[in-house]
Write an enzyme that holds these catalytic residues in place. Structure first.
Site, short mmCIF file in Angstrom:
data_model
loop_
_atom_site.label_atom_id
_atom_site.label_comp_id
_atom_site.label_asym_id
_atom_site.label_seq_id
_atom_site.Cartn_x
_atom_site.Cartn_y
_atom_site.Cartn_z
N CYS A 1 0.72 -0.94 0.17
CA CYS A 1 0.03 0.15 -0.09
C CYS A 1 0.89 1.43 -0.12
CB CYS A 1 -1.13 -0.04 1.03
SG CYS A 1 -0.34 0.05 2.92
N CYS B 1 -3.58 -2.64 -0.96
CA CYS B 1 -2.39 -3.57 -0.49
C CYS B 1 -2.02 -4.80 -1.67
CB CYS B 1 -2.74 -4.18 0.89
SG CYS B 1 -3.19 -2.92 2.37
N LYS C 1 -6.15 -9.20 11.20
CA LYS C 1 -5.81 -7.55 11.11
C LYS C 1 -7.38 -7.13 10.68
CE LYS C 1 -3.64 -3.98 8.48
NZ LYS C 1 -2.41 -3.84 7.64
N ARG D 1 -1.75 6.01 8.13
CA ARG D 1 -1.73 6.22 6.58
C ARG D 1 -1.48 7.79 6.14
NH1 ARG D 1 -7.39 2.91 5.89
NH2 ARG D 1 -6.36 1.15 6.56
N ARG E 1 -10.43 -0.60 2.81
CA ARG E 1 -9.76 -2.10 2.82
C ARG E 1 -10.59 -3.22 3.29
NH1 ARG E 1 -5.16 0.11 1.61
NH2 ARG E 1 -4.11 1.70 2.98
N GLU F 1 -8.57 -17.18 10.55
CA GLU F 1 -7.41 -16.58 9.74
C GLU F 1 -6.16 -17.14 10.64
OE1 GLU F 1 -6.93 -15.03 7.13
OE2 GLU F 1 -8.54 -13.54 6.93
N LYS G 1 -4.11 -7.26 15.57
CA LYS G 1 -4.06 -5.88 15.20
C LYS G 1 -5.34 -4.95 15.03
CE LYS G 1 -1.89 -2.74 12.04
NZ LYS G 1 -1.66 -2.68 10.44
N SER H 1 -1.27 3.22 15.23
CA SER H 1 -1.00 4.57 15.34
C SER H 1 -2.19 5.33 16.01
CB SER H 1 -0.76 5.25 13.76
OG SER H 1 -1.99 4.89 13.15
C1 PBG Z 1 0.50 -1.82 5.88
C2 PBG Z 1 0.14 -1.45 7.26
C3 PBG Z 1 -0.84 -0.50 7.88
C4 PBG Z 1 -0.31 -0.57 9.32
C5 PBG Z 1 0.45 -1.45 9.54
N1 PBG Z 1 0.88 -1.89 8.20
C6 PBG Z 1 -1.90 0.28 7.29
C7 PBG Z 1 -3.33 -0.38 6.84
O1 PBG Z 1 -3.42 -1.51 7.11
O2 PBG Z 1 -3.93 0.74 6.26
C8 PBG Z 1 -0.97 0.33 10.29
C9 PBG Z 1 -0.02 0.57 11.51
C10 PBG Z 1 -0.55 1.62 12.31
O3 PBG Z 1 -1.62 2.13 12.31
O4 PBG Z 1 0.13 2.10 13.22
N2 PBG Z 1 -0.74 -2.59 5.24
#
Ligand code: PBG
Length: 334
Positions: free
Chosen positions: A121, A129, A201, A211, A223, A239, A254, A280
């Site tokens: 991504c 992705c 996830k 992002r 997504r 999963e 996550k 984040s």
């Molecule tokens: C990449 C990815 C993401 C995150 C980790 N790997 C973003 C997403 O899936 O949109 C998020 C990490 C975070 O928010 O700290 N695909």
């Protein structure tokens, strides 16, 4: 009062409280996610993640050194390329940004354990992705092509390992990617390189600040056709079990904070180590609340970290890794 059992007896003094503590933590469980950007001399503040920066390969050393000094022994690399295209070619370019960072880190910080996020991504012009199929001119007619994406992901993982990654962590949520990556790594003599799968996830608004940081928001749609629906729990077991069967060595859940039920369930279901990623949005909420003076930052960081370990994670990915390592050293948690 005739009370036989008084739970408070064990809470009366700090030495005793520590003696009977059920959750023990150590900096060796921490992983710090770092953003590496193309260019030189860059230490760029990320507006939506106060206290976090984008580094270039020549400036990241300072951060890596201070992490190591704090006792954080592992980092997860995220790349921010200059160039994006339909096929995300920067992701598997031998000279891509993450590959450059890996080579430099391997030279300057050989002790530091290098993990990479394997995804497309940050590298695709459309921000999804994987690669797309369908009509170019009718955006809603396009979707991520699962099976064609697998080869790109496998090549990305291989290029990371060739450049010095000790472990790869696919985060794309395509079906079959762990098997595809395992096969390519084995074929090229990297049978001993572990895979940490972002298996559970969720499609989460908690990734918002990331992002912004990585410039990886999808240019159309969302997504939800590949990341999980946050109403689901048993699907997470599916999963996780699938990925273990495909060869995942570590299973990640996550985000962290709102998904600790999943950490606990996955821990009981699979027999591999479980990682929890405090993403984040979790970081930024704590930082923002603390800046406003509404919460005590240090105490909230300690409590949220401890809750992830209490739920059962063995590994904790967090932007607060350096702070937490310090709190552990000072005996504030652990
Ligand atoms: C990449 C990815 C993401 C995150 C980790 N790997 C973003 C997403 O899936 O949109 C998020 C990490 C975070 O928010 O700290 N695909």
């Amino acid at each position: 009062m005739d009370l036989t059992t008084r739970p408070r007896r064990l809470r009366r003094d700090e030495t005793l409280r520590k003696m009977v503590r059920e959750t023990r933590m150590d900096p060796s469980s921490l992983i710090y996610p770092i953003f590496i950007k193309e260019g030189t001399g860059i230490v760029e503040a990320i507006p939506t993640m106060p206290g976090q920066y984008r580094y270039s390969v020549d400036t990241m050393g300072e951060k890596l050194a201070s992490l190591q000094k704090a006792g954080v022994s592992a980092v997860m690399f995220f790349g921010i390329p200059d160039h994006k295209d339909e096929l995300g070619s920067g992701a598997y370019d031998a000279n891509g940004i993450v590959q450059q960072a890996l080579r430099q880190a391997a030279r300057d910080f050989p002790e530091l354990y290098r993990i990479t996020d394997v995804c497309m991504c940050e590298y695709t012009s459309h921000g999804h992705c994987g690669v797309l199929r369908g009509q170019n001119d009718r955006l809603h007619g396009q979707e991520v092509d699962n099976d064609r994406t697998l080869e790109f992901l496998a090549q990305t993982a291989l290029s990371h390992v060739k450049a010095g990654a000790d472990m790869v962590a696919p985060s794309d949520m395509m079906d079959g990617r762990v098997a595809a990556i395992r096969a390519v790594l084995d074929e090229h003599g990297y049978a001993d390189t572990p895979i940490m799968s972002y298996a559970v996830k969720y499609a989460s608004a908690f990734y918002g600040p990331f992002r912004d940081a990585a410039g990886s928001a999808p240019s159309f749609g969302d997504r939800k056709s590949y990341q999980m629906d946050y109403h689901n729990s048993r699907e997470g077991l599916k999963e996780a079990l699938l990925d273990v069967r495909e060869g995942a060595d570590i299973i990640m859940v996550k985000p962290a904070m709102s998904y600790l039920d999943m950490v606990a369930r996955i821990k009981e279901t699979v027999h591999v180590p479980v990682a929890s990623y405090s993403v984040s949005g979790e970081y930024s909420m704590i930082r923002a609340g603390a800046e406003l003076g509404y919460i005590d930052e240090e105490k909230i960081i300690c409590e949220t970290a401890a809750s992830a370990f209490r739920a059962g994670c063995d590994i904790y990915l967090t932007y607060f890794a350096e702070e937490i390592a310090g709190y552990m050293r000072e005996g504030k948690i652990g």
